[in-house]
Design an enzyme around this catalytic site. Structure first.
Site, PDB file in Angstrom:
ATOM      1  N   HIS A  70       0.845  -1.203   0.000  1.00 53.07           N
ATOM      2  CA  HIS A  70       0.000   0.000   0.000  1.00 53.07           C
ATOM      3  C   HIS A  70       0.876   1.248   0.000  1.00 53.07           C
ATOM      4  CE1 HIS A  70      -3.508   2.466   0.599  1.00 53.07           C
ATOM      5  NE2 HIS A  70      -2.949   3.038   1.651  1.00 53.07           N
ATOM      6  N   ASP A  72       0.945   5.167  -0.183  1.00 50.16           N
ATOM      7  CA  ASP A  72       0.203   6.424  -0.130  1.00 50.16           C
ATOM      8  C   ASP A  72       0.958   7.493  -0.912  1.00 50.16           C
ATOM      9  OD1 ASP A  72      -1.985   5.783   1.694  1.00 50.16           O
ATOM     10  OD2 ASP A  72      -0.421   5.543   3.214  1.00 50.16           O
ATOM     11  N   ASP A 184      -8.009   1.377   1.802  1.00 48.08           N
ATOM     12  CA  ASP A 184      -7.713   2.340   2.864  1.00 48.08           C
ATOM     13  C   ASP A 184      -8.641   3.545   2.973  1.00 48.08           C
ATOM     14  OD1 ASP A 184      -6.242   2.968   5.127  1.00 48.08           O
ATOM     15  OD2 ASP A 184      -4.700   4.080   4.044  1.00 48.08           O
ATOM     16  N   ASP A 323       1.443  -1.347   4.478  1.00 43.00           N
ATOM     17  CA  ASP A 323       1.935  -0.072   3.951  1.00 43.00           C
ATOM     18  C   ASP A 323       3.399  -0.192   3.534  1.00 43.00           C
ATOM     19  OD1 ASP A 323      -0.531   0.787   4.733  1.00 43.00           O
ATOM     20  OD2 ASP A 323       0.167   2.163   6.291  1.00 43.00           O
ATOM     21  N   HIS A 472      -6.507   9.480  -0.383  1.00 41.25           N
ATOM     22  CA  HIS A 472      -7.218   9.411   0.897  1.00 41.25           C
ATOM     23  C   HIS A 472      -6.430   9.987   2.076  1.00 41.25           C
ATOM     24  CE1 HIS A 472      -5.225   5.464   0.270  1.00 41.25           C
ATOM     25  NE2 HIS A 472      -4.872   5.635   1.531  1.00 41.25           N
TER      26      HIS A 472
HETATM   27 ZN   LIG Z   1      -3.407   4.791   2.647  1.00 39.88          ZN
END
Ligand SMILES: [Zn+2]
Length: 1082
Positions: A70, A72, A184, A323, A472
């Site tokens: 994951h 971000d 998420d 993550d 997000h």
């Molecule tokens: Zn995230």
């Protein structure tokens, strides 16, 4: 036993024609769940899962372990920091690891990172990546630019961000994603299900839903369902959705219900080897060897079997990641080799009746569909609308709680300044895209250095910056301060570039000469600008000497002609305004008040007049000094407004040129002939709205405005955890300034509060309609502007709301919007704490009663809304929090900026019946849609150079008006957007057009409350070949909303959706639908 087990079915008959008949609605789930948070044992939020052991005798358990990482695009680090430290290594590691063994699989979501890696990767790495994708070892899931937030994001930006990622993916790698992956986002929106369906996705996956909802659905074996829109009575929108069952998407919470067991199968937590955090449950991973493989395999298989009982099929999905995982080859090898050893053991033992292997989402979903097809002997693989044996579901998954009373409703409001900038960038990009299409058609650029192709990079980059912020941790306001600054700077840079492009476009479109750069005089500049990414936009002042004039050009980005009272700021009140044909028009001049209240009058003046601007068009006005006006033109001087002052202290002095009266009456009113607003003059707060109707008695509704605050020692960027009820801030005695003129009436109050003074002010405005006597959309709503500046410690751990207590008997039901696309019913429950009764409000909320009254609040930015008592609506404006709320961010929210939060309030009466009140489905009236559109897609103003007024009159090289629409749109048809799909392309240009047919409540006034709406989509035919007067359209191709599937009428769910008519360019759409078209232009 049958493979497809029957789950509990919860049929509710359809009560209204429009509403979809579904097995499960989230409203019914909320009614059914007790929200008691009962302890579940090893699976804290569930129960002790058991199985008999014979469940897999006929159909073995088929487990797909799906490795993922994951990433971000910004959170604790900026997107580029993460890329350099983590993501570029992850992508290289994954390619290297998959190359070693064809049994290994992986999925990747974020195109922003893949796009970035593509600039750095070697040719052989890129070739390998493409080969792995084509062979099915590596699947791109979702393929959006980011994994977007679903609460605060507007549907325009969601479409933009998925399309940006999907088009790049198609152009670069040559694939089209089929499966979406959203592990998420903090709660999930039904709008995503709709958009993904209409983009051609077959399956979707979601994770963060309320733990009680997960449990209830798990008990009904309904964590997989056909997610259908609540308004879809024809069943054409459903998409197969997999909801993950447990607390998190990390490895401890994905193999089965017991995290203490699952954690032992995260080999990056191996003691002395791995670098991830040790398992907090006390049992750590063991490397697989001959001695322990049986015991380990059986332990893991037990979890898989337990998890499988929560679902209806014997195909099981087990995500394997967290993550920013798989950074190093060592980490990847630990996971892949240890798992492969377990898989090999299970394969060698058929008596276990299980196969376990690495897989992608496509492997999982296609195997599940095959199993369903075998067991039901249907051909479900060929028909994606139906997956027999699974329930249909309508509704959404807000507000998310991950444990206890921890509801994630704070992020609906966190960093409201940037939530506002997000929407400014969105509507500016939309407007710039429209202008790009028409300047491209007029100017026909020869190379990428000629206009407008010279701006193609700016357009692409703006689209990517808007897309990035939909992440997000972007628009949610949940990133670290320096990451917020990075997003803000990117958005600001793009805004400046887009405005420069638009100013040049205005000149290009009004220029009578050929569109060549030598003919450009850089005549225009944007009327508003920001000095810095974190500053509010400021209007430039028009400064004129005697005999001077200045053009003001308005671009109306809407599909309907807009009559609006517009405003520019001038230095000298002695001015007059001339229309496009140089006729002087009525105007009003009034003092500009300082929002912070420190100086009251800024010394500048607001000049208001009525402008009628054609649909998707330009109109030029001339602001001229009243002195020395050219011969032959009569100048109607701007008329000074009357000023009334309440609660004045000695500091107030009447600005020069105005007459002011000090007053003391308790109830003060302003009116524009259509509406009358009543205020309490001691506080300045709104008290009532009265709608005047010519032929019948007027309707008076109490609308008691209050500004209040919640206190908290627990709220953070994600969570709202108030200590108790909100307390009013407003005290009697705030300075109230009433401005009354022919164009605009305003009650401005500098709030006197219990905390301090000057940080909060509120303006309420009514606008008049033009001289024609027609009711404009603007004249039928109330503009409310809150200026909020929570800049110091006095506001620490306070969350500020505006509350409207109306006399509407709404019970505890209200409606709020999802992504500006649709509205959904909300109910306030006592069994849920206050913070759980807060909902996202990207653009609209309303309350209504059985007598047909409806009160709506329209917003131009995302915020949070609740209705805690009958008739109440409250919207949170800003929050300043000193503490972290324990979700990984590691800081509070203290970077508040001064804000202007603007609402349009609309009081309506149901003119025919009260039918709509009983419907679960309540949709906005046509007028409400138009109010929202004018608020969210405002006109853009540009100032011309200062010239001698005599010269302006003789100026013939510039047109004063321009319009791109050959015929008016029906007023329930909305242009979501039109843009060049690949802006740098010079030949064979393809434009992407998105139209929405509004779903509106016919029991409220037809024609949208005004005379200017004459046709509806039911009666008017729109032919895209002849809609735009400046485009010669040679070919119209219906497409999916991401423009990847041409002839999208052949997609599942689109059968018979006007296919033949669409092929020849006639628009045929059902209410609520968005349809995409590709236009080829000669
Ligand atoms: Zn995230």
């Amino acid at each position: 036993m049958p493979t497809i087990r029957s789950g509990a079915r919860d049929h509710s008959p359809s009560r209204v024609q429009l509403e979809a008949v579904v097995d499960i609605s989230t409203k019914e789930l909320y009614d059914a769940i007790a929200f008691e948070n009962k302890a579940g044992g090893a699976w804290t939020q569930g129960w002790a899962v058991k199985y008999r052991g014979d469940e897999w005798n006929r159909e073995k358990l088929k487990v797909f372990v799906v490795p993922h990482s994951h990433n971000d695009p910004g959170w604790l680090r900026t997107v580029e920091e993460y890329y350099q430290e983590r993501t570029k290594h992850i992508l290289s590691t994954v390619v290297g690891a998959l190359r070693k063994d064809p049994r290994r699989k992986f999925i990747w979501e974020e195109m922003s990172y893949l796009h970035r890696w593509w600039q750095d990767a070697s040719d052989s790495e890129k070739q390998d990546f493409i080969r792995l994708v084509k062979s099915g070892q590596l699947e791109v899931v979702g393929g959006g630019w980011v994994m977007n937030d679903e609460a605060n994001s507007h549907h325009f930006a969601i479409i933009e961000q998925i399309t940006a990622g999907n088009l790049w993916l198609r152009d670069t790698i040559g694939v089209t994603p089929r499966n979406a992956w959203a592990i998420d986002p903090f709660g999930h929106s039904a709008t995503m299900a709709y958009l993904l369906r209409r983009m051609g996705f077959a399956n979707m996956l979601i994770q963060r839903t309320h733990y009680e909802v997960k449990k209830e659905l798990a008990q009904r074996q309904s964590l997989e369902f056909m997610w259908r829109q609540g308004w879809d009575s024809a069943n054409s929108t459903a998409i197969f959705c997999h909801m993950m069952p447990f607390y998190s998407y990390d490895i401890p919470h994905t193999c089965g219900p017991e995290p203490a067991v699952c954690c032992q199968f995260d080999y990056w937590r191996l003691v002395r080897v791995g670098q991830a955090q040790r398992c907090p449950w006390g049992y750590n991973p063991e490397e697989i060897n001959e001695g322990n493989v049986r015991e380990r395999a059986m332990l893991l298989l037990d979890q898989y079997r337990k998890k499988s009982t929560l679902y209806r099929s014997n195909t099981l999905l087990v995500p394997l990641g967290d993550d920013f995982r798989y950074v190093t080859p060592q980490e990847a090898e630990l996971q892949f080799t240890n798992y492969q050893a377990i898989f090999d053991y299970i394969s060698a033992h058929p008596e276990l009746k299980a196969s376990v292997q690495f897989g992608t989402l496509e492997d999982y979903f296609s195997t599940l569909r095959d199993e369903v097809a075998r067991s039901t002997k249907s051909s479900s693989r060929a028909n994606e609308d139906e997956v027999p044996g699974f329930p249909s579901l309508s509704g959404d998954f807000f507000t998310y709680a991950d444990r206890m009373h921890d509801y994630w409703s704070g992020y609906y409001v966190s960093r409201p300044f940037y939530k506002a900038v997000d929407r400014v960038l969105e509507h500016t990009l939309r407007a710039a895209n429209i202008l790009y299409v028409f300047t491209h058609a007029k100017c026909r650029p020869k190379d990428t250095s000629s206009f407008p192709a010279s701006y193609s990079n700016a357009i692409v980059s703006a689209s990517q910056n808007l897309a990035l912020f939909q992440h997000h941790d972007g628009v949610t306001g949940t990133a670290r301060d320096h990451v917020v600054e990075d997003y803000g700077t990117r958005m600001h840079t793009s805004l400046v570039e887009l405005q420069a492009f638009m100013a040049a476009s205005v000149e290009a479109l009004l220029l009578q000469q050929q569109c060549k750069s030598e003919n450009f005089r850089q005549w225009y500049e944007p009327e508003e600008s920001r000095s810095k990414f974190n500053m509010l936009a400021v209007k430039k002042s028009v400064r004129l000497a005697s005999g001077q004039a200045r053009r003001v050009v308005f671009f109306n980005p809407l599909e309907e002609a807009v009559e609006h009272v517009v405003m520019v700021v001038v230095d000298d009140p002695a001015v007059c305004v001339f229309g496009p044909s140089w006729a002087s028009v009525d105007s009003q001049i009034s003092p500009e008040w300082d929002e912070t209240g420190s100086n009251l009058s800024t010394g500048r003046h607001r000049l208001h007049w009525t402008a009628l601007v054609p649909a998707l068009g330009l109109a030029t006005f001339f602001v001229s000094s009243a002195e020395g006006v050219a011969d032959g033109s009569s100048c109607k001087r701007a008329v000074p407004a009357r000023i009334r002052v309440f609660n004045s202290d000695d500091k107030f002095s009447c600005p020069n040129g105005y007459s002011c009266s000090l007053e003391t009456v308790e109830t003060l009113e302003i009116t524009n002939g259509f509406q009358t607003l009543g205020f309490d003059s001691t506080t300045g707060m709104l008290r009532s709205i009265q709608i005047s109707k010519a032929a019948s008695p007027s309707t008076l509704v109490a609308v008691e405005e209050d500004v209040a605050y919640y206190s908290s020692a627990g709220s953070g960027a994600y969570l709202f955890l108030p200590d108790g009820e909100a307390k009013s801030l407003v005290q009697a005695g705030g300075l109230v300034l009433v401005t009354e003129g022919r164009a605009m009436q305003e009650v401005h109050v500098v709030l006197k509060t219990s905390i301090g003074g000057g940080e909060l002010s509120r303006s309420a405005r009514l606008y008049h309609s033009g001289a024609t006597g027609r009711k404009s959309v603007q004249a039928l709503s109330v503009e409310i502007n809150y200026h909020v500046a929570l800049l110091d410690h006095r506001f620490n751990n306070k969350e500020i709301i505006a509350r409207f207590k109306t006399g509407i008997d709404s019970g505890r039901v209200f409606h709020s919007d999802l992504n500006g696309f649709q509205t959904i019913r909300r109910e306030t429950y006592d069994k849920i704490p206050l913070q759980g009764n807060y909902y996202p409000m990207p653009s609209l909320a309303f309350v209504q009663d059985s007598r047909g009254k409806r009160f709506s609040v329209h917003s131009r930015q995302a915020l949070g809304v609740a209705s805690l008592q009958t008739g109440w609506l409250e919207v949170m404006l800003d929050r300043r929090l000193t503490q972290d709320d324990g979700r990984g961010l590691g800081q509070g929210v203290m970077d508040n900026r001064p804000l202007n939060i603007v609402f349009q309030l609309l009081l309506e009466e149901n003119v025919t019946s009260s039918a709509s009140f009983h419907q679960k489905l309540s949709v906005p009236s046509l007028l409400s849609h138009r109010v929202g559109a004018q608020l969210n897609y405002p006109m853009h103003a540009f100032l011309g150079k200062i010239v001698e007024s005599s010269v302006v009159i003789q100026e013939t090289s510039m047109d004063t008006q321009w319009s791109s629409l050959a015929s008016a749109f029906p007023c329930d048809l909305h242009l979501v957007g039109i843009k060049a799909l690949r802006p740098s392309q010079l030949e064979d240009v393809e434009y992407g057009l998105l139209l929405q047919r509004r779903g509106w409540d016919e029991s409220y006034c037809r024609k949208g409350g005004t005379d200017s709406c004459s046709t509806l989509a039911t009666s008017a035919k729109v032919d895209l070949h002849s809609t735009f007067s400046n485009l010669v359209v040679s070919k119209v191709t219906p497409s999916s909303l991401n423009f990847l599937h041409d002839h999208a009428e052949t997609l599942p769910g689109r059968k018979g959706a006007g296919a033949s008519a669409a092929g020849i360019g006639i628009v045929e759409m059902s209410p609520m639908e968005i349809q995409a078209y590709k236009l080829m232009v000669e």
